[in-house]
Write an enzyme that holds these catalytic residues in place. Structure first.
Site, PDB file in Angstrom:
ATOM      1  N   ILE A  21     -15.704  -4.732   6.773  1.00  0.00           N
ATOM      2  CA  ILE A  21     -15.569  -4.357   8.184  1.00  0.00           C
ATOM      3  C   ILE A  21     -15.063  -2.924   8.314  1.00  0.00           C
ATOM      4  CG2 ILE A  21     -14.268  -4.865  10.295  1.00  0.00           C
ATOM      5  CD1 ILE A  21     -14.334  -7.857   9.414  1.00  0.00           C
ATOM      6  N   ASN A  95      -7.174  -1.605   9.829  1.00  0.00           N
ATOM      7  CA  ASN A  95      -8.095  -2.699   9.478  1.00  0.00           C
ATOM      8  C   ASN A  95      -7.690  -3.463   8.220  1.00  0.00           C
ATOM      9  OD1 ASN A  95     -10.949  -3.999   9.275  1.00  0.00           O
ATOM     10  ND2 ASN A  95     -10.725  -2.846   7.349  1.00  0.00           N
ATOM     11  N   LYS A 128       2.939   2.952  14.025  1.00  0.00           N
ATOM     12  CA  LYS A 128       4.096   3.836  14.211  1.00  0.00           C
ATOM     13  C   LYS A 128       3.738   5.297  13.941  1.00  0.00           C
ATOM     14  CE  LYS A 128       8.546   4.899  11.983  1.00  0.00           C
ATOM     15  NZ  LYS A 128       9.567   4.443  11.012  1.00  0.00           N
ATOM     16  N   TYR A 179      -0.876 -16.566   6.894  1.00  0.00           N
ATOM     17  CA  TYR A 179      -1.900 -15.704   7.498  1.00  0.00           C
ATOM     18  C   TYR A 179      -1.833 -15.775   9.022  1.00  0.00           C
ATOM     19  CZ  TYR A 179      -6.588 -13.657   8.114  1.00  0.00           C
ATOM     20  OH  TYR A 179      -7.651 -12.874   8.473  1.00  0.00           O
ATOM     21  N   LYS A 183      -1.223 -12.640  11.637  1.00  0.00           N
ATOM     22  CA  LYS A 183      -2.171 -12.180  12.658  1.00  0.00           C
ATOM     23  C   LYS A 183      -1.589 -12.356  14.063  1.00  0.00           C
ATOM     24  CE  LYS A 183      -5.354 -10.725   9.849  1.00  0.00           C
ATOM     25  NZ  LYS A 183      -5.627  -9.286   9.697  1.00  0.00           N
ATOM     26  N   THR A 214     -18.615 -10.444   4.534  1.00  0.00           N
ATOM     27  CA  THR A 214     -17.946  -9.451   3.684  1.00  0.00           C
ATOM     28  C   THR A 214     -17.442 -10.142   2.413  1.00  0.00           C
ATOM     29  OG1 THR A 214     -15.662  -9.805   4.419  1.00  0.00           O
ATOM     30  CG2 THR A 214     -17.037  -8.345   5.788  1.00  0.00           C
TER      31      THR A 214
HETATM   32  P1  NAP Z   1     -12.332  -7.083   2.688  1.00  0.00           P
HETATM   33  O1  NAP Z   1     -13.792  -7.087   2.427  1.00  0.00           O
HETATM   34  O2  NAP Z   1     -11.445  -7.863   1.776  1.00  0.00           O
HETATM   35  O3  NAP Z   1     -11.840  -5.552   2.765  1.00  0.00           O
HETATM   36  C1  NAP Z   1     -10.472  -5.275   2.979  1.00  0.00           C
HETATM   37  C2  NAP Z   1     -10.121  -3.993   2.272  1.00  0.00           C
HETATM   38  O4  NAP Z   1      -8.709  -3.755   2.488  1.00  0.00           O
HETATM   39  C3  NAP Z   1     -10.352  -4.084   0.764  1.00  0.00           C
HETATM   40  O5  NAP Z   1     -10.936  -2.909   0.287  1.00  0.00           O
HETATM   41  C4  NAP Z   1      -8.932  -4.251   0.237  1.00  0.00           C
HETATM   42  O6  NAP Z   1      -8.760  -3.777  -1.089  1.00  0.00           O
HETATM   43  C5  NAP Z   1      -8.155  -3.408   1.229  1.00  0.00           C
HETATM   44  N1  NAP Z   1      -6.721  -3.658   1.132  1.00  0.00           N
HETATM   45  C6  NAP Z   1      -6.073  -4.787   0.749  1.00  0.00           C
HETATM   46  N2  NAP Z   1      -4.755  -4.592   0.724  1.00  0.00           N
HETATM   47  C7  NAP Z   1      -4.549  -3.303   1.100  1.00  0.00           C
HETATM   48  C8  NAP Z   1      -3.398  -2.493   1.233  1.00  0.00           C
HETATM   49  N3  NAP Z   1      -2.167  -2.965   0.946  1.00  0.00           N
HETATM   50  N4  NAP Z   1      -3.536  -1.205   1.620  1.00  0.00           N
HETATM   51  C9  NAP Z   1      -4.758  -0.709   1.873  1.00  0.00           C
HETATM   52  N5  NAP Z   1      -5.897  -1.408   1.746  1.00  0.00           N
HETATM   53  C10 NAP Z   1      -5.788  -2.707   1.361  1.00  0.00           C
HETATM   54  O7  NAP Z   1     -12.006  -7.638   4.164  1.00  0.00           O
HETATM   55  P2  NAP Z   1     -12.887  -7.617   5.504  1.00  0.00           P
HETATM   56  O8  NAP Z   1     -13.605  -8.898   5.571  1.00  0.00           O
HETATM   57  O9  NAP Z   1     -13.626  -6.345   5.645  1.00  0.00           O
HETATM   58  O10 NAP Z   1     -11.693  -7.701   6.585  1.00  0.00           O
HETATM   59  C11 NAP Z   1     -11.132  -6.560   7.235  1.00  0.00           C
HETATM   60  C12 NAP Z   1     -10.092  -7.040   8.241  1.00  0.00           C
HETATM   61  O11 NAP Z   1     -10.679  -7.994   9.112  1.00  0.00           O
HETATM   62  C13 NAP Z   1      -8.893  -7.743   7.570  1.00  0.00           C
HETATM   63  O12 NAP Z   1      -7.710  -7.423   8.283  1.00  0.00           O
HETATM   64  C14 NAP Z   1      -9.216  -9.224   7.728  1.00  0.00           C
HETATM   65  O13 NAP Z   1      -8.063 -10.035   7.740  1.00  0.00           O
HETATM   66  C15 NAP Z   1      -9.929  -9.215   9.065  1.00  0.00           C
HETATM   67  N6  NAP Z   1     -10.840 -10.348   9.225  1.00  0.00           N
HETATM   68  C16 NAP Z   1     -11.985 -10.491   8.480  1.00  0.00           C
HETATM   69  C17 NAP Z   1     -12.837 -11.577   8.704  1.00  0.00           C
HETATM   70  C18 NAP Z   1     -14.116 -11.814   7.968  1.00  0.00           C
HETATM   71  O14 NAP Z   1     -14.806 -12.805   8.245  1.00  0.00           O
HETATM   72  N7  NAP Z   1     -14.529 -10.984   7.032  1.00  0.00           N
HETATM   73  C19 NAP Z   1     -12.486 -12.520   9.679  1.00  0.00           C
HETATM   74  C20 NAP Z   1     -11.323 -12.354  10.380  1.00  0.00           C
HETATM   75  C21 NAP Z   1     -10.510 -11.267  10.163  1.00  0.00           C
HETATM   76  P3  NAP Z   1      -8.655  -4.860  -2.338  1.00  0.00           P
HETATM   77  O15 NAP Z   1      -9.920  -5.595  -2.392  1.00  0.00           O
HETATM   78  O16 NAP Z   1      -8.420  -4.000  -3.543  1.00  0.00           O
HETATM   79  O17 NAP Z   1      -7.504  -5.773  -2.025  1.00  0.00           O
END
Ligand code: NAP
Length: 278
Positions: A21, A95, A128, A179, A183, A214
């Site tokens: 995302i 994000n 912040k 979680y 959120k 994703t």
């Molecule tokens: P993703 O594919 O796991 O990508 C998240 C990215 O954030 C990864 O590159 C991850 O790196 C990085 N990350 C993790 N910990 C971090 C930190 N401490 N500092 C900086 N970067 C960090 O997730 P996504 O599906 O794109 O989701 C993005 C956001 O949308 C998240 O907040 C997630 O909770 C929310 N969300 C996603 C979905 C969904 O269906 N995909 C649904 C609801 C909410 P690593 O892989 O190295 O940890």
């Protein structure tokens, strides 16, 4: 942020932007005409560089920053780098997030706190330091956080997730307490920050994705049944709900970032094909 004609190119930071995302949002904001700082953990440097190259290919400036959002000094340094390299900061998209499953009775506080460190403290630090810079600039801004419309089904999960089929930031669900708390905290923080920053013409909103295709939700079973199959089964998401793409979330963020959204603040917009109604 006024709707009057700007004489500068707006600059956005997107965290967790190496894939999924975050990447989708970064590319969409570049297509919208913003210069973009893409940030992620240090071990994501190669994919992050590739995203930056795609942004440059769209004719915009890009900067890559290694940043663990759970560390305040790194978030502060990210904002400083954005301003020193690209001149200013107008948009923060907090994000980056991680998921965690497990029951209250089995709660291991270290694991729960690790989840909160990224999902709560990380978003707080981003809000912040972005807010401080935007207030200093005096030209308004857009701050945006990520909630959730469900919980991730990463294969590392060792718990079933019964009932976790709706917005984890809107209410609690069994076996995903850490979680859900994180959120819900972002949703509340978004409202508080929106109130505090209204006088500075800075809007603060959040998006709540549904099942988005994703790495966070990918599972081998999806190869047979289609993207998002496993997570939707696991979370009892009603039949007929579609799996979205990062671009579906990016479209909504694009609106929240636009000058036309100046009358929308403190909101969480679900982008989930109707899983949850607010
Ligand atoms: P993703 O594919 O796991 O990508 C998240 C990215 O954030 C990864 O590159 C991850 O790196 C990085 N990350 C993790 N910990 C971090 C930190 N401490 N500092 C900086 N970067 C960090 O997730 P996504 O599906 O794109 O989701 C993005 C956001 O949308 C998240 O907040 C997630 O909770 C929310 N969300 C996603 C979905 C969904 O269906 N995909 C649904 C609801 C909410 P690593 O892989 O190295 O940890």
């Amino acid at each position: 942020m006024s709707t009057a004609t700007q004489e500068y190119t707006r600059v956005a930071i997107v965290t967790g932007a190496s894939r999924g995302i975050g990447k989708g949002i970064a590319l969409r904001l570049a297509a919208d005409g913003l210069d973009v700082v893409v940030a992620d953990l240090a071990d994501q440097k190669d994919p992050l560089d590739a995203v930056a190259e795609e942004i440059r290919g769209l004719g915009r400036k890009a900067l890559t920053v290694s940043c663990d959002v759970s560390k305040e000094d790194e978030v502060q340094a990210m904002v400083v780098a954005a301003v020193s390299e690209l001149g200013r900061l107008d948009v923060m998209v907090a994000n980056a997030g991680v998921s965690l499953a497990g029951s209250v009775m089995d709660a291991e506080i270290e694991a729960w706190e690790k989840c909160w460190a990224v999902n709560i403290k990380g978003v707080l630090f981003c809000y912040k330091h972005a807010a401080r810079q935007m207030v200093k600039q005096g030209t308004g801004g857009r701050i945006i956080g990520a909630i959730s419309s469900h919980v991730s089904a990463r294969p590392t999960f060792n718990h079933p997730l019964p009932g976790a089929s709706s917005v984890c930031g809107q209410r609690g669900y069994a076996n995903v307490g850490a979680y859900c708390i994180s959120k819900a905290a972002v949703r509340s923080l978004t409202q508080t920050t929106a109130l505090e920053l209204r006088e500075h013409n800075i809007t603060v909103n959040a998006y709540g994705p549904g099942a988005i295709d994703t790495a966070m939700v990918a599972n081998p079973l999806d190869e047979v049944h289609g993207a998002g199959y496993f997570v939707k089964q696991l979370l009892k998401i009603p039949e007929g709900v579609r799996t979205g793409q990062p671009s579906d979330v990016a479209n909504v963020v694009s609106f929240l970032v636009s000058p036309q959204s100046h009358f929308v603040t403190g909101q969480t917009l679900c982008v989930d094909d109707g899983i949850h109604f607010t």
